[in-house]
Design an enzyme around this catalytic site. Structure first.
Site, mmCIF file in Angstrom:
data_model
loop_
_atom_site.group_PDB
_atom_site.id
_atom_site.type_symbol
_atom_site.label_atom_id
_atom_site.label_comp_id
_atom_site.label_asym_id
_atom_site.label_seq_id
_atom_site.Cartn_x
_atom_site.Cartn_y
_atom_site.Cartn_z
ATOM 1 N N GLU A 71 0.941 -1.252 0.104
ATOM 2 C CA GLU A 71 -0.035 0.110 0.055
ATOM 3 C C GLU A 71 0.904 1.247 0.082
ATOM 4 O O GLU A 71 0.727 2.262 -0.725
ATOM 5 C CB GLU A 71 -1.084 0.123 1.336
ATOM 6 C CG GLU A 71 -1.931 -1.131 1.300
ATOM 7 C CD GLU A 71 -3.261 -1.018 1.935
ATOM 8 O OE1 GLU A 71 -4.203 -0.745 1.256
ATOM 9 O OE2 GLU A 71 -3.317 -1.051 2.926
ATOM 10 N N GLU B 286 -4.510 -8.839 2.929
ATOM 11 C CA GLU B 286 -5.457 -8.441 4.061
ATOM 12 C C GLU B 286 -6.652 -9.430 3.927
ATOM 13 O O GLU B 286 -7.316 -9.752 5.145
ATOM 14 C CB GLU B 286 -6.075 -7.107 3.857
ATOM 15 C CG GLU B 286 -5.084 -5.850 4.270
ATOM 16 C CD GLU B 286 -3.822 -5.632 3.145
ATOM 17 O OE1 GLU B 286 -2.939 -4.971 3.661
ATOM 18 O OE2 GLU B 286 -3.925 -6.397 2.505
#
Length: 266
Positions: free
Chosen positions: A120, A140
């Site tokens: 990210e 995730e």
């Protein structure tokens, strides 16, 4: 220069090098690391002698994402920095380049793990280099979590949507070669040489007119979601003033005299 126990800062000429420095945890994000990152971005923005930034990790890893063990215990290392987060509740998002974009180009030098929050943060960088054994991915969903660092928005704008959705929905790892193949990174180099390559690219950036570099970067991001006609109008508004700067005059003189330009005005 700033820095914390988990983030080191050093200067390489006109390049500011920020190193995620928690190798025993594959540089998993901690409060001291986030505070150091944010302070590094601010330092680069405020110091005109800095023309580029390189972001890398210590100990053969880039970043393994958030420290989930600490998160599960609701306690992160470096509680002495808690007042910074209290004063600016948005600090962690700025540190991860979700809510802040540095004026100067940011070049990522990746070795080893660059997963979850690491991937990210990567999406907030401008130019990306990785060692051959680097691993990428957004894990995730495999942990019942949401990649809230910006990936559901940014990733599909940086790589084809089918690849973005596959990465987001499977949570599987990607090799450096595969990441390059889908456009997530730009260079794959021998292991252990990502930082060297990133610094080489930074030197090329530093040799250019700094006002032009900053304006070009700003224009690329500013016009990304505009129509072509609106984007072209915004480009003129952003770019035309550059021609009236001392940088532009120096560049023209150097070209006419067949010599390297020396940009002094920042």
């Amino acid at each position: 220069m700033g820095g914390t126990e988990h983030l080191t800062v050093q200067r390489e000429g006109a390049t500011l090098v920020l190193t995620l420095n928690r190798p025993e945890a594959k540089n998993a994000l901690s409060l001291p690391m986030l505070v150091g990152l944010y302070d590094g971005w601010v330092e680069a923005d405020e110091d005109d002698a800095i023309r580029s930034i390189v972001l890398t990790g210590a100990g053969g890893a880039f970043c393994a994402g958030m420290d989930l063990k600490a998160l599960a215990g609701r306690q992160m290392e470096g509680q002495q920095h808690r007042d910074r987060l209290t004063a600016d509740p948005d600090l962690h998002w700025k540190a991860m380049l979700r809510h802040h974009r540095p004026r100067k180009p940011v070049i990522a030098a990746v070795e080893g793990h660059c997963v979850a929050g690491g991937t990210e943060i990567l999406q907030g960088t401008d130019i990306r280099v990785a060692g051959e054994s680097a691993t990428f991915g957004l894990f995730e969903v495999r942990r019942g979590l949401f990649p809230i660092g910006g990936s559901t928005v940014r990733l599909q704008r940086q790589i084809p949507r089918t690849h973005a959705l596959e990465m987001l929905l499977t949570g599987r790892p990607y090799s450096a070669r595969e990441a390059a193949g889908i456009g997530l990174i730009g260079h794959v180099v021998p292991d252990g040489t990502a930082l060297e390559k990133a610094l080489s690219i930074a030197e090329q950036v530093n040799a250019c007119g700094p006002l032009a570099v900053e304006a070009v970067k700003a224009s690329v991001y500013e016009t990304a979601d505009m129509s072509e006609s609106d984007g072209l109008a915004a480009e003129l508004k952003r770019g035309w003033p550059v021609f009236d700067t001392a940088d532009a005059a120096e560049g023209a003189r150097a070209f006419a005299e067949r010599r390297p330009a020396v940009y002094r005005r920042l």
